[in-house]
Write a protein that holds these residues in place. Structure first.
Motif, PDB file in Angstrom:
ATOM      1  N   ARG A 157     -19.503  -7.389  22.977  1.00 32.62           N
ATOM      2  CA  ARG A 157     -19.581  -6.315  21.969  1.00 32.62           C
ATOM      3  C   ARG A 157     -19.322  -6.884  20.560  1.00 32.62           C
ATOM      4  NH1 ARG A 157     -16.386  -3.105  24.435  1.00 32.62           N
ATOM      5  NH2 ARG A 157     -17.993  -1.758  25.316  1.00 32.62           N
ATOM      6  N   ASN A 158     -18.286  -7.718  20.442  1.00 35.69           N
ATOM      7  CA  ASN A 158     -17.964  -8.339  19.151  1.00 35.69           C
ATOM      8  C   ASN A 158     -19.084  -9.269  18.690  1.00 35.69           C
ATOM      9  OD1 ASN A 158     -15.508  -7.005  19.025  1.00 35.69           O
ATOM     10  ND2 ASN A 158     -14.397  -8.693  19.982  1.00 35.69           N
ATOM     11  N   ARG A 159     -19.629 -10.031  19.607  1.00 35.03           N
ATOM     12  CA  ARG A 159     -20.705 -10.974  19.274  1.00 35.03           C
ATOM     13  C   ARG A 159     -21.960 -10.230  18.810  1.00 35.03           C
ATOM     14  NH1 ARG A 159     -21.901 -16.508  20.889  1.00 35.03           N
ATOM     15  NH2 ARG A 159     -19.910 -16.486  21.953  1.00 35.03           N
ATOM     16  N   VAL A 160     -22.295  -9.129  19.504  1.00 29.52           N
ATOM     17  CA  VAL A 160     -23.472  -8.335  19.143  1.00 29.52           C
ATOM     18  C   VAL A 160     -23.330  -7.790  17.729  1.00 29.52           C
ATOM     19  CG1 VAL A 160     -24.638  -6.136  19.640  1.00 29.52           C
ATOM     20  CG2 VAL A 160     -24.195  -7.757  21.486  1.00 29.52           C
ATOM     21  N   LYS A 161     -22.138  -7.289  17.408  1.00 27.43           N
ATOM     22  CA  LYS A 161     -21.909  -6.748  16.063  1.00 27.43           C
ATOM     23  C   LYS A 161     -21.925  -7.859  15.013  1.00 27.43           C
ATOM     24  CE  LYS A 161     -19.228  -2.767  17.527  1.00 27.43           C
ATOM     25  NZ  LYS A 161     -17.895  -2.155  17.611  1.00 27.43           N
ATOM     26  N   ASP A 206     -26.903  -0.766  22.582  1.00 26.16           N
ATOM     27  CA  ASP A 206     -25.956   0.281  22.227  1.00 26.16           C
ATOM     28  C   ASP A 206     -24.812   0.271  23.229  1.00 26.16           C
ATOM     29  OD1 ASP A 206     -27.169   1.305  24.488  1.00 26.16           O
ATOM     30  OD2 ASP A 206     -27.939   3.112  23.526  1.00 26.16           O
ATOM     31  N   GLU A 207     -23.902   1.194  23.055  1.00 19.15           N
ATOM     32  CA  GLU A 207     -22.721   1.263  23.912  1.00 19.15           C
ATOM     33  C   GLU A 207     -23.107   1.522  25.372  1.00 19.15           C
ATOM     34  OE1 GLU A 207     -18.908   0.593  24.742  1.00 19.15           O
ATOM     35  OE2 GLU A 207     -19.833   0.329  22.764  1.00 19.15           O
ATOM     36  N   GLU A 208     -24.139   2.289  25.585  1.00 21.32           N
ATOM     37  CA  GLU A 208     -24.581   2.589  26.953  1.00 21.32           C
ATOM     38  C   GLU A 208     -25.020   1.318  27.677  1.00 21.32           C
ATOM     39  OE1 GLU A 208     -27.956   5.218  29.283  1.00 21.32           O
ATOM     40  OE2 GLU A 208     -27.466   5.736  27.207  1.00 21.32           O
ATOM     41  N   LEU A 209     -25.763   0.460  26.988  1.00 21.94           N
ATOM     42  CA  LEU A 209     -26.188  -0.812  27.582  1.00 21.94           C
ATOM     43  C   LEU A 209     -24.974  -1.653  27.957  1.00 21.94           C
ATOM     44  CD1 LEU A 209     -28.330  -3.008  28.283  1.00 21.94           C
ATOM     45  CD2 LEU A 209     -28.074  -3.785  25.925  1.00 21.94           C
ATOM     46  N   LEU A 210     -24.011  -1.743  27.048  1.00 19.80           N
ATOM     47  CA  LEU A 210     -22.819  -2.547  27.310  1.00 19.80           C
ATOM     48  C   LEU A 210     -22.015  -1.985  28.480  1.00 19.80           C
ATOM     49  CD1 LEU A 210     -21.780  -3.282  23.621  1.00 19.80           C
ATOM     50  CD2 LEU A 210     -22.945  -4.818  25.220  1.00 19.80           C
ATOM     51  N   GLU A 211     -21.926  -0.664  28.574  1.00 21.59           N
ATOM     52  CA  GLU A 211     -21.213  -0.043  29.692  1.00 21.59           C
ATOM     53  C   GLU A 211     -21.925  -0.316  31.009  1.00 21.59           C
ATOM     54  OE1 GLU A 211     -20.644   4.089  28.768  1.00 21.59           O
ATOM     55  OE2 GLU A 211     -19.301   3.638  27.090  1.00 21.59           O
TER      56      GLU A 211
END
Length: 111
Positions: free
Chosen positions: A62-66, A33-38
């Motif tokens: 982020r783009n690759r994960v999506k 999720d966004e928290e992990l990426l941050e």
């Protein structure tokens, strides 16, 4: 201890510190999720990767994960590794030593 041994030892410390920060983020991993990426971005910045480079790596991640619908820790680790490798591959690291004398300046995080 020779110059190259000292250099290898210093780089080993940097690698271990980087690995430790990234592993700490993944030890608290629950879901992608966004928290992990941050947290990954913060770990990269704290590892002296640099703000601009860290931001670029995480934006690409982020783009690759999506795009690839990555939902597990191993997938995120591999995608992160790929993004970092692609950033490093972009750099022209050839030395131009055509001039005499040639000077090589090495600057580390402490100056």
């Amino acid at each position: 201890m020779g110059f190259f041994e000292k250099l290898k030892q210093g780089l080993s410390k940097t690698k271990n510190s980087f690995d430790e920060k990234i592993n700490n983020v993944f030890s608290n991993f629950r879901k992608v999720d966004e928290e992990l990426l941050e947290e990954l971005e913060e770990a990269l910045i704290m590892s002296d990767v640099g703000v601009e480079t860290s931001t670029k790596i995480i934006a690409n991640l982020r783009n690759r994960v999506k795009k690839e619908k990555i939902e597990d820790e191993q997938g995120v680790r591999e995608a992160l590794r790929t993004e970092i490798k692609e950033i490093l591959d972009e750099v022209d690291n050839s030395l131009n030593l055509q001039t005499t004398p040639s000077v090589i300046l090495v600057v580390g995080v402490n100056g």
